[in-house]
Motif scaffolding. Structure first.
Motif, short mmCIF file in Angstrom:
data_model
loop_
_atom_site.label_atom_id
_atom_site.label_comp_id
_atom_site.label_asym_id
_atom_site.label_seq_id
_atom_site.Cartn_x
_atom_site.Cartn_y
_atom_site.Cartn_z
N ALA A 14 0.84 -1.21 0.00
CA ALA A 14 0.00 0.00 0.00
C ALA A 14 0.87 1.26 0.00
N VAL A 15 1.90 1.25 0.84
CA VAL A 15 2.72 2.46 0.96
C VAL A 15 3.52 2.68 -0.33
N THR A 16 4.03 1.59 -0.91
CA THR A 16 4.82 1.77 -2.14
C THR A 16 3.96 2.36 -3.25
N ALA A 17 2.70 1.94 -3.34
CA ALA A 17 1.82 2.50 -4.39
C ALA A 17 1.69 4.00 -4.21
N VAL A 18 1.53 4.45 -2.95
CA VAL A 18 1.35 5.90 -2.76
C VAL A 18 2.66 6.62 -3.07
N PHE A 19 3.81 6.04 -2.62
CA PHE A 19 5.09 6.69 -2.92
C PHE A 19 5.23 6.88 -4.43
N LEU A 20 4.93 5.82 -5.19
CA LEU A 20 5.18 5.90 -6.64
C LEU A 20 4.27 6.94 -7.28
N THR A 21 3.03 7.04 -6.81
CA THR A 21 2.15 8.05 -7.41
C THR A 21 2.69 9.44 -7.13
N VAL A 22 3.16 9.66 -5.89
CA VAL A 22 3.71 10.98 -5.57
C VAL A 22 4.95 11.24 -6.41
N ALA A 23 5.77 10.20 -6.60
CA ALA A 23 7.01 10.40 -7.37
C ALA A 23 6.67 10.76 -8.81
N VAL A 24 5.67 10.10 -9.40
CA VAL A 24 5.33 10.41 -10.80
C VAL A 24 4.79 11.83 -10.88
N ARG A 25 3.93 12.21 -9.94
CA ARG A 25 3.41 13.59 -9.98
C ARG A 25 4.56 14.59 -9.83
N ALA A 26 5.50 14.30 -8.91
CA ALA A 26 6.61 15.25 -8.71
C ALA A 26 7.44 15.32 -9.98
N ALA A 27 7.67 14.18 -10.61
CA ALA A 27 8.49 14.19 -11.82
C ALA A 27 7.77 14.96 -12.92
N GLN A 28 6.45 14.80 -13.01
CA GLN A 28 5.74 15.56 -14.04
C GLN A 28 5.81 17.04 -13.75
N HIS A 29 5.63 17.39 -12.46
CA HIS A 29 5.57 18.82 -12.15
C HIS A 29 6.93 19.47 -12.33
N TYR A 30 7.99 18.85 -11.80
CA TYR A 30 9.30 19.48 -11.86
C TYR A 30 10.03 19.09 -13.14
N ARG A 31 9.41 18.26 -13.99
CA ARG A 31 10.00 17.82 -15.24
C ARG A 31 11.38 17.20 -15.01
N SER A 32 11.61 16.62 -13.85
CA SER A 32 12.90 15.92 -13.70
C SER A 32 12.74 14.93 -12.58
N VAL A 33 13.52 13.84 -12.66
CA VAL A 33 13.36 12.78 -11.68
C VAL A 33 14.43 12.91 -10.61
N ASP A 34 15.26 13.94 -10.73
CA ASP A 34 16.40 14.07 -9.82
C ASP A 34 15.90 14.69 -8.51
N SER A 35 16.23 14.04 -7.42
CA SER A 35 15.66 14.53 -6.17
C SER A 35 16.23 15.89 -5.81
N ASN A 36 17.38 16.29 -6.43
CA ASN A 36 17.91 17.62 -6.07
C ASN A 36 17.01 18.72 -6.62
N ASP A 37 16.40 18.45 -7.82
CA ASP A 37 15.58 19.53 -8.38
C ASP A 37 14.24 19.61 -7.65
N VAL A 38 13.83 18.50 -7.05
CA VAL A 38 12.49 18.49 -6.47
C VAL A 38 12.52 19.21 -5.13
N ARG A 39 13.74 19.61 -4.68
CA ARG A 39 13.85 20.07 -3.30
C ARG A 39 13.38 21.51 -3.16
N GLY A 40 13.06 22.21 -4.28
CA GLY A 40 12.73 23.63 -4.16
C GLY A 40 11.48 23.84 -3.33
N LEU A 41 11.61 24.32 -2.10
CA LEU A 41 10.40 24.55 -1.29
C LEU A 41 9.76 25.84 -1.75
N ARG A 42 8.45 25.91 -1.65
CA ARG A 42 7.74 27.11 -2.12
C ARG A 42 7.70 28.12 -0.99
N GLY A 43 7.69 29.42 -1.30
CA GLY A 43 7.47 30.48 -0.31
C GLY A 43 8.72 30.80 0.49
#
Lengths: 95, 325, 122
Positions: free
Chosen positions: C93-122
């Motif tokens: 169950a947990v892996t399914a949720v992780f993967l969905t979040v990862a795909v959404r993050a990759a789509q939003h930030y257009r990159s799979v690299d965790s360094n780019d995803v680190r940009g906090l907002r605000g």
């Protein structure tokens, strides 16, 4: 009794090598297959250790549920795939 | 295709990042420390000569008289620790709900909430052949018109051997399509059998996950159109909720009749028959229903997730498209 | 002896932790988590094993067997095996949720690299 321990150590060695493959392999789909290897070998280990219920659940999770989830996620991340519709994933129809 | 915002450091999204590791030396030190702690902890664990703990002996003793089953693990999973399995099954339900919520395509925000969905519904009633309306449909159609120049989708059987067939094949070859149907039936029966006989190992969860495997097999072999009738959330979600409601009903009836949740309120059947095990069988069957539909919903929701690149609102307000077809 | 199982579980856990700590690709991080979960399954079932034990399936009511005899009976521990079964379900169950979040993050930030995803907002 040694027969049991031989099987046990073999399964453990297999699990360790597959887990090392998962961590140190750069190709994503390859490491998904290694992860499936870990799941399946663990199921064999559970049979050896006398846990049939857990072996059932682990072989199915290790061989079906996890690899399908990972491969679908990896496919979804490749954003340059033209979306053809039929075999491609249409939007999950809501109604 | 140029990315929407040019300042994204990695334009070829999807490819693995160049340098694979992030400060491995520091990671190694931390992991070595963790390993030391773990080894010390593990050395203190009871080895294989230790006597069975009291709760295990209790489970073994009451397996037959109280629950009438010869399978103590099922008795522990669905009997005396039924509340724990109840929590775990509803955690799976919560995970499915969160996956479905996360993978819904973005509703265009410039209208009232629900307007786009209502529009789609109305569109489907008046002009069902047109399918999902909205600007995404038109954009997709425009792209397809442009694209019409290249080859039509090759039939996999027509592709000569040795070609990278799966890359652009529209569907599986005829062998796979015909073999998938009987295989799916046999696998479905085998997975339901896994949970049918209460006194054998294997319970609701492995059987449900195997049924999900059958659904994925049919999807992979026959394409989305073949399975979309059964796999629509409108069909699967009620069944999943029914499974969950059945589990709660079993627990509450046990609470009322035997004043303890998930107690056995079914008269005991003779050993090693299909009815052996009291409420375990009912519990296992409803968990089978819930896990099978839940995992199928999760996988197909993940599959149906649109490529809607959600551009940052503030960054590229000018040329950020709402949804890339 | 069963200590080898325990040490394997510990090494698996450290392998997974190393992957989670040092990998940059989101999907590889989630695979590291799966390896860590796998190590807990190995540990739980190895602790359930008793010397010369068979699967905990009773042919008949252990008649005439007192509580003490059962203590050293040649049967593995069913309760620990239930813990492992629950852990497997939660892992999926947990892996399914992780993967969905990862795909959404990759789509939003257009990159799979965790360094780019680190940009906090605000």
């Amino acid at each position: 009794m040694t027969g049991f321990w031989v099987l046990d150590y073999l399964c453990l060695a297999g699990i360790l090598t597959c887990a090392a493959l998962v961590v140190f392999m750069n190709n994503r789909s390859g490491s998904v297959m290694a992860l499936s290897g870990v799941g399946t070998l663990m199921s064999v280990l559970f049979v050896v250790l006398g846990a049939p219920d857990v072996a059932h659940a682990e072989v199915i999770v290790g061989a079906i549920a996890l690899p399908v989830l990972y491969l679908v996620a990896i496919g979804k991340i490749r954003t340059d795939v033209p979306d053809r519709g039929e075999l491609g994933e249409e939007h999950a129809s809501r109604k | 295709m140029p990315p929407a915002n040019d300042d994204a450091p990695r334009d070829h999204s999807g490819q693995a990042p160049d340098e694979e590791w992030h400060r491995p030396a520091v990671g190694l030190v931390v992991t070595a420390a963790l390993a030391a702690v773990l080894v010390v902890g593990v050395l203190g664990l009871p080895r294989e000569l230790a006597p069975l703990p009291a709760i295990a002996r209790h489970a073994l003793l009451i397996a037959l008289p109280v629950w009438g089953t010869t399978e103590p693990v099922s008795e522990v999973v669905y009997g005396s620790r039924g509340f724990d399995t109840f929590g775990e099954t509803f955690l799976l339900l919560a995970a499915v709900v969160s996956v479905v919520t996360l993978s819904r395509s973005r509703e265009s925000r410039d209208e009232y909430v629900g307007e786009a969905a209502a529009g789609r519904q109305e569109q489907r009633e008046h002009d069902p052949s047109r399918g999902d309306g909205g600007e995404e449909g038109e954009a997709r159609q425009a792209e397809r018109d442009e694209e019409d120049g290249d080859d039509p989708l090759p039939d996999p059987d027509a592709i000569p051997l040795g070609e990278p067939a799966p890359e652009h094949a529209a569907a599986m070859s005829v062998v796979v399509r015909t073999a998938a149907r009987p295989a799916a039936i046999v696998l479905a029966v085998a997975s339901v059998y896994l949970a049918a006989w209460g006194y054998t190992p294997g319970g609701g969860f492995p059987a449900g996950a195997a049924l999900t495997g059958v659904a994925v097999l049919l999807y992979a072999a026959l394409g989305h159109r073949a399975v979309s009738r059964f796999v629509r959330p409108a069909v699967l979600e009620p069944i999943e909720m029914l499974g969950g409601a059945a589990i709660m009903a079993i627990g509450l009836i046990g609470l009322f009749l035997k004043n303890s949740m998930f107690a056995n309120w079914v008269p005991l059947a003779p050993q090693q028959t299909i009815r052996a095990g009291g409420t375990e069988q009912l519990y296992s069957a409803s968990e089978l229903v819930e896990v099978a539909t839940g995992l199928t919903i999760a996988i197909f929701a993940l599959l149906g997730m649109g490529h809607d690149w959600t551009p940052d609102e503030d960054e590229d307000q000018g040329e950020g498209g709402a949804g890339e077809p | 002896m069963i200590l080898a199982n325990y040490l394997t579980a510990a090494t698996l856990f450290c392998l997974g932790a190393f992957a989670v700590l040092t990998r940059r690709d989101l999907i590889k991080i989630i695979m590291g988590l799966s390896v860590m979960e796998a190590s807990t399954y190995v540990l739980l079932v190895s602790m359930a094993y008793r010397r010369g034990a068979t699967a905990p399936v009773l042919a008949a009511r252990p008649t005439g067997v007192t509580e003490k005899d059962l203590a050293h009976g040649n049967v593995a521990d069913p309760v620990l095996q239930n813990f492992c079964l629950t852990a497997i379900v939660i892992g999926v169950a947990v892996t399914a949720v992780f993967l969905t979040v990862a795909v959404r993050a990759a789509q939003h930030y257009r990159s799979v690299d965790s360094n780019d995803v680190r940009g906090l907002r605000g």
